[in-house]
Design a protein around this motif. Structure first.
Motif, PDB file in Angstrom:
ATOM      1  N   GLN A 235       0.826  -1.215   0.000  1.00 59.48           N
ATOM      2  CA  GLN A 235       0.000   0.000   0.000  1.00 59.48           C
ATOM      3  C   GLN A 235       0.856   1.259   0.000  1.00 59.48           C
ATOM      4  O   GLN A 235       0.537   2.237  -0.689  1.00 59.48           O
ATOM      5  CB  GLN A 235      -0.930  -0.018   1.212  1.00 59.48           C
ATOM      6  CG  GLN A 235      -2.052  -1.048   1.097  1.00 59.48           C
ATOM      7  CD  GLN A 235      -2.909  -1.127   2.346  1.00 59.48           C
ATOM      8  OE1 GLN A 235      -2.426  -0.965   3.463  1.00 59.48           O
ATOM      9  NE2 GLN A 235      -4.192  -1.384   2.162  1.00 59.48           N
TER      10      GLN A 235
ATOM     11  N   SER B 285      -4.095 -13.754   3.823  1.00 54.98           N
ATOM     12  CA  SER B 285      -5.411 -13.600   3.216  1.00 54.98           C
ATOM     13  C   SER B 285      -5.734 -14.823   2.369  1.00 54.98           C
ATOM     14  O   SER B 285      -4.907 -15.277   1.582  1.00 54.98           O
ATOM     15  CB  SER B 285      -5.461 -12.350   2.330  1.00 54.98           C
ATOM     16  OG  SER B 285      -6.693 -12.306   1.608  1.00 54.98           O
TER      17      SER B 285
ATOM     18  N   GLU C 251      -8.237 -14.582   0.337  1.00 55.05           N
ATOM     19  CA  GLU C 251      -8.920 -13.969  -0.796  1.00 55.05           C
ATOM     20  C   GLU C 251      -7.927 -13.251  -1.705  1.00 55.05           C
ATOM     21  O   GLU C 251      -6.904 -12.741  -1.248  1.00 55.05           O
ATOM     22  CB  GLU C 251      -9.974 -12.969  -0.303  1.00 55.05           C
ATOM     23  CG  GLU C 251     -11.062 -13.582   0.553  1.00 55.05           C
ATOM     24  CD  GLU C 251     -12.047 -12.535   1.061  1.00 55.05           C
ATOM     25  OE1 GLU C 251     -11.956 -11.373   0.605  1.00 55.05           O
ATOM     26  OE2 GLU C 251     -12.890 -12.884   1.894  1.00 55.05           O
TER      27      GLU C 251
ATOM     28  N   PHE D  88      -6.621 -10.173  -3.896  1.00 55.55           N
ATOM     29  CA  PHE D  88      -6.755  -8.715  -3.844  1.00 55.55           C
ATOM     30  C   PHE D  88      -6.792  -8.205  -5.282  1.00 55.55           C
ATOM     31  O   PHE D  88      -5.837  -8.375  -6.042  1.00 55.55           O
ATOM     32  CB  PHE D  88      -5.587  -8.076  -3.092  1.00 55.55           C
ATOM     33  CG  PHE D  88      -5.766  -6.596  -2.860  1.00 55.55           C
ATOM     34  CD1 PHE D  88      -6.606  -6.135  -1.870  1.00 55.55           C
ATOM     35  CD2 PHE D  88      -5.092  -5.663  -3.647  1.00 55.55           C
ATOM     36  CE1 PHE D  88      -6.779  -4.778  -1.651  1.00 55.55           C
ATOM     37  CE2 PHE D  88      -5.259  -4.306  -3.441  1.00 55.55           C
ATOM     38  CZ  PHE D  88      -6.103  -3.862  -2.439  1.00 55.55           C
TER      39      PHE D  88
ATOM     40  N   PHE E 243      -7.016  -5.133  -7.916  1.00 54.92           N
ATOM     41  CA  PHE E 243      -6.507  -3.776  -7.841  1.00 54.92           C
ATOM     42  C   PHE E 243      -6.526  -3.115  -9.221  1.00 54.92           C
ATOM     43  O   PHE E 243      -6.120  -3.725 -10.214  1.00 54.92           O
ATOM     44  CB  PHE E 243      -5.090  -3.821  -7.286  1.00 54.92           C
ATOM     45  CG  PHE E 243      -4.261  -2.611  -7.554  1.00 54.92           C
ATOM     46  CD1 PHE E 243      -4.581  -1.406  -6.972  1.00 54.92           C
ATOM     47  CD2 PHE E 243      -3.144  -2.676  -8.380  1.00 54.92           C
ATOM     48  CE1 PHE E 243      -3.819  -0.274  -7.207  1.00 54.92           C
ATOM     49  CE2 PHE E 243      -2.373  -1.558  -8.626  1.00 54.92           C
ATOM     50  CZ  PHE E 243      -2.710  -0.351  -8.040  1.00 54.92           C
TER      51      PHE E 243
ATOM     52  N   ASN F 164      -8.571   1.966  -6.991  1.00 59.85           N
ATOM     53  CA  ASN F 164      -9.653   1.133  -6.475  1.00 59.85           C
ATOM     54  C   ASN F 164      -9.111  -0.268  -6.231  1.00 59.85           C
ATOM     55  O   ASN F 164      -8.567  -0.895  -7.139  1.00 59.85           O
ATOM     56  CB  ASN F 164     -10.821   1.066  -7.464  1.00 59.85           C
ATOM     57  CG  ASN F 164     -11.954   0.198  -6.955  1.00 59.85           C
ATOM     58  OD1 ASN F 164     -12.336   0.287  -5.790  1.00 59.85           O
ATOM     59  ND2 ASN F 164     -12.492  -0.652  -7.801  1.00 59.85           N
ATOM     60  N   GLY F 165      -9.242  -0.739  -5.012  1.00 60.19           N
ATOM     61  CA  GLY F 165      -8.745  -2.072  -4.691  1.00 60.19           C
ATOM     62  C   GLY F 165      -9.554  -2.699  -3.583  1.00 60.19           C
ATOM     63  O   GLY F 165     -10.025  -2.002  -2.680  1.00 60.19           O
ATOM     64  N   ASN F 166      -9.749  -3.999  -3.655  1.00 55.62           N
ATOM     65  CA  ASN F 166     -10.480  -4.685  -2.598  1.00 55.62           C
ATOM     66  C   ASN F 166     -10.200  -6.185  -2.669  1.00 55.62           C
ATOM     67  O   ASN F 166      -9.800  -6.720  -3.710  1.00 55.62           O
ATOM     68  CB  ASN F 166     -11.990  -4.450  -2.731  1.00 55.62           C
ATOM     69  CG  ASN F 166     -12.543  -4.947  -4.054  1.00 55.62           C
ATOM     70  OD1 ASN F 166     -12.444  -4.257  -5.066  1.00 55.62           O
ATOM     71  ND2 ASN F 166     -13.109  -6.141  -4.065  1.00 55.62           N
ATOM     72  N   PHE F 167     -10.412  -6.843  -1.540  1.00 55.53           N
ATOM     73  CA  PHE F 167     -10.314  -8.296  -1.522  1.00 55.53           C
ATOM     74  C   PHE F 167     -11.578  -8.854  -2.152  1.00 55.53           C
ATOM     75  O   PHE F 167     -12.685  -8.407  -1.857  1.00 55.53           O
ATOM     76  CB  PHE F 167     -10.129  -8.801  -0.092  1.00 55.53           C
ATOM     77  CG  PHE F 167      -8.738  -8.573   0.422  1.00 55.53           C
ATOM     78  CD1 PHE F 167      -7.723  -9.467   0.121  1.00 55.53           C
ATOM     79  CD2 PHE F 167      -8.445  -7.454   1.185  1.00 55.53           C
ATOM     80  CE1 PHE F 167      -6.428  -9.251   0.576  1.00 55.53           C
ATOM     81  CE2 PHE F 167      -7.153  -7.227   1.646  1.00 55.53           C
ATOM     82  CZ  PHE F 167      -6.143  -8.131   1.339  1.00 55.53           C
ATOM     83  N   ASP F 168     -11.387  -9.815  -3.043  1.00 56.77           N
ATOM     84  CA  ASP F 168     -12.474 -10.309  -3.861  1.00 56.77           C
ATOM     85  C   ASP F 168     -12.894 -11.687  -3.371  1.00 56.77           C
ATOM     86  O   ASP F 168     -13.201 -11.861  -2.195  1.00 56.77           O
ATOM     87  CB  ASP F 168     -12.008 -10.334  -5.320  1.00 56.77           C
ATOM     88  CG  ASP F 168     -13.132 -10.605  -6.293  1.00 56.77           C
ATOM     89  OD1 ASP F 168     -12.985 -11.573  -7.057  1.00 56.77           O
ATOM     90  OD2 ASP F 168     -14.133  -9.866  -6.283  1.00 56.77           O
TER      91      ASP F 168
ATOM     92  N   PRO G 108      -9.238  -7.988   9.361  1.00 54.23           N
ATOM     93  CA  PRO G 108      -9.488  -8.018   7.914  1.00 54.23           C
ATOM     94  C   PRO G 108      -8.379  -8.759   7.175  1.00 54.23           C
ATOM     95  O   PRO G 108      -7.252  -8.859   7.674  1.00 54.23           O
ATOM     96  CB  PRO G 108      -9.518  -6.532   7.529  1.00 54.23           C
ATOM     97  CG  PRO G 108      -9.829  -5.811   8.798  1.00 54.23           C
ATOM     98  CD  PRO G 108      -9.198  -6.607   9.891  1.00 54.23           C
TER      99      PRO G 108
END
Length: 428
Positions: free
Chosen positions: A263, A289, A291, A293, A295, A303-307, A385
């Motif tokens: 990050q 994780s 999941e 990530f 990005f 825009n980024g998030n765990f999918d 998280p």
């Protein structure tokens, strides 16, 4: 009296638009819309040699037409892989003729660096393609936030401005990301687009959400209009020339990445390199994780998030693509690899922390700052998280265990820090 038979050829939409305009998001929107009931084949093109968009669409293609997703890699569809497009279309034609495939339409998602004209040309200069497929329309996604920057960009002599070409050849434009601009911006941008292409309707959208009927089977392409605009349209000797200062770099790594380091590095790139970094996108394997990530970034918009969770049979690896101007490939690759979570990186992060294990501290809670002591560095538990590691775990004086999300006075400070601050001000 003569009658005109119905054109039974499969309609093909070319979906174009500059890097980050929202093409893959639109394709996802079409795939998840079950109301149209169409059997669609997707042909997508990546500028580099590592595919990301297939992963960005994976969830929806599995539920829809996974067997008809074709990805063409390592080049731009308007030049180096154009013949591959002919091969793919002819394979579709053979399967349709044998009765093994039913298609209502084909959607070609070009790379953001593509000039749509040579792609459209394919449907008129190749006899086998022309026999089975009908160019239905060129739909151009326009990034309202960044389009002016790309239209104004100076290109080397002989190189075309792809953003201008994409607007000029559009049969329909979708002015996307309306939530990122104001009314004055929209009026100015619309006038600019109309000055380049006055005949194409402009539809506004946020997050690429438009009716499927405005994209597929729209009967919008007009060969006469196109040739009038570009008399050399059907001249196959004219080769599209890209700006050679624009390039892509693709990095693949199977070792897990440290989320905090990642990050910080991405934030550095967005702030310091955002102007020249047209596009970044990735599917990342982050430590701690289960999941993936996902990005994406366009210039300085991130825009980024765990999918979704990694599939048991899926190889857990990171794929990161950079596309931009005057990229330092070695620097970018080195920066990315520096985000791998190694024992040395973990040790380095611990050394950078302000407080040692056992230090008396005060932590901010719902009751204000409460005293305690540091019990652990780089703490993580299953309730946190994905990918997140707290700099400290703290045991409060009442015995309760908590963790501080950042090594900052807003969350954790030296014990009696407020008292010392007040005393210093009084003495001054």
């Amino acid at each position: 009296m003569t009658t005109t038979s119905k054109d039974t050829r499969v309609p093909v939409t070319i979906l174009t638009g500059y890097l980050g305009s929202g093409k893959t998001t639109l394709v996802n929107h079409i795939l998840t819309n079950k109301d149209h009931g169409k059997k669609i084949a997707i042909i997508e093109n990546e500028f580099g040699d590592v595919g990301i968009d297939d992963a960005l669409m994976a969830k929806n293609t599995k539920a829809h037409i996974e067997e008809e997703i074709v990805e063409m890699m390592n080049g731009c569809i308007c030049c180096t892989v154009r013949q591959d497009l002919v091969v793919v279309l002819n394979k579709f034609a053979g399967r349709i003729a044998s009765g093994n495939l039913k298609l209502d339409c084909i959607l070609i998602e070009t790379t953001g660096m593509a000039d749509p004209a040579p792609v459209a040309q394919t449907f008129f200069v190749d006899d086998s393609v022309q026999e089975h497929f009908r160019l239905d329309g060129i739909v151009t996604l326009v990034d309202a936030k960044h389009i002016e920057q790309h239209l104004d960009e100076e290109k080397p002599e002989g190189a075309e401005n792809e953003a201008v070409e994409q607007v000029a050849f559009a049969d329909r434009m979708i002015l996307n990301k309306m939530d990122l601009v104001d009314k004055a911006d929209v009026e100015r941008i619309t006038a600019r687009l109309k000055s380049i292409n006055s005949s194409a309707p402009i539809i506004t959208a946020e997050k690429s959400k438009v009716s499927v009927d405005l994209v597929l089977d729209i009967h919008a392409f007009d060969l006469k209009k196109t040739v009038d605009m570009d008399p050399e349209f059907l001249n196959t000797d004219n080769e599209h020339e890209h700006d050679d200062t624009v390039s892509s770099i693709c990095v693949v790594e199977d070792k897990p990445l440290d989320l905090d380091t990642l990050q910080r590095w991405v934030n550095y790139l967005l702030v310091n390199k955002g102007t020249d970094l047209y596009r970044m996108k990735g599917v990342l394997n982050v430590a701690d994780s289960e999941e993936r990530f996902m990005f994406q970034a366009v210039h300085m918009i991130f825009n980024g998030n765990f999918d979704e969770p990694w599939e048991p049979s899926e190889k857990r690896e990171s794929k990161f693509v950079f596309i931009g101007k005057n990229l330092d490939h070695a620097e970018l690759k080195e920066g990315f690899l520096a985000c791998i979570q190694t024992p040395d990186l973990v040790a380095k992060r611990k050394l950078a922390l302000r407080f040692a294990v056992g230090d008396a501290v005060e932590c901010r809670t719902a009751d204000g700052y409460v005293p305690g002591k540091v019990t652990q560095h780089l703490y993580r538990d299953d309730f946190m998280p994905p990918g997140v590691t707290a700099p400290y775990q703290i045991q409060l004086d009442d015995g309760k265990l908590i963790w501080a999300p950042e090594d900052d006075d807003k969350y954790i400070r030296a014990k009696d820090a407020l008292f010392a601050e007040k005393k210093a001000k009084t003495e001054a």
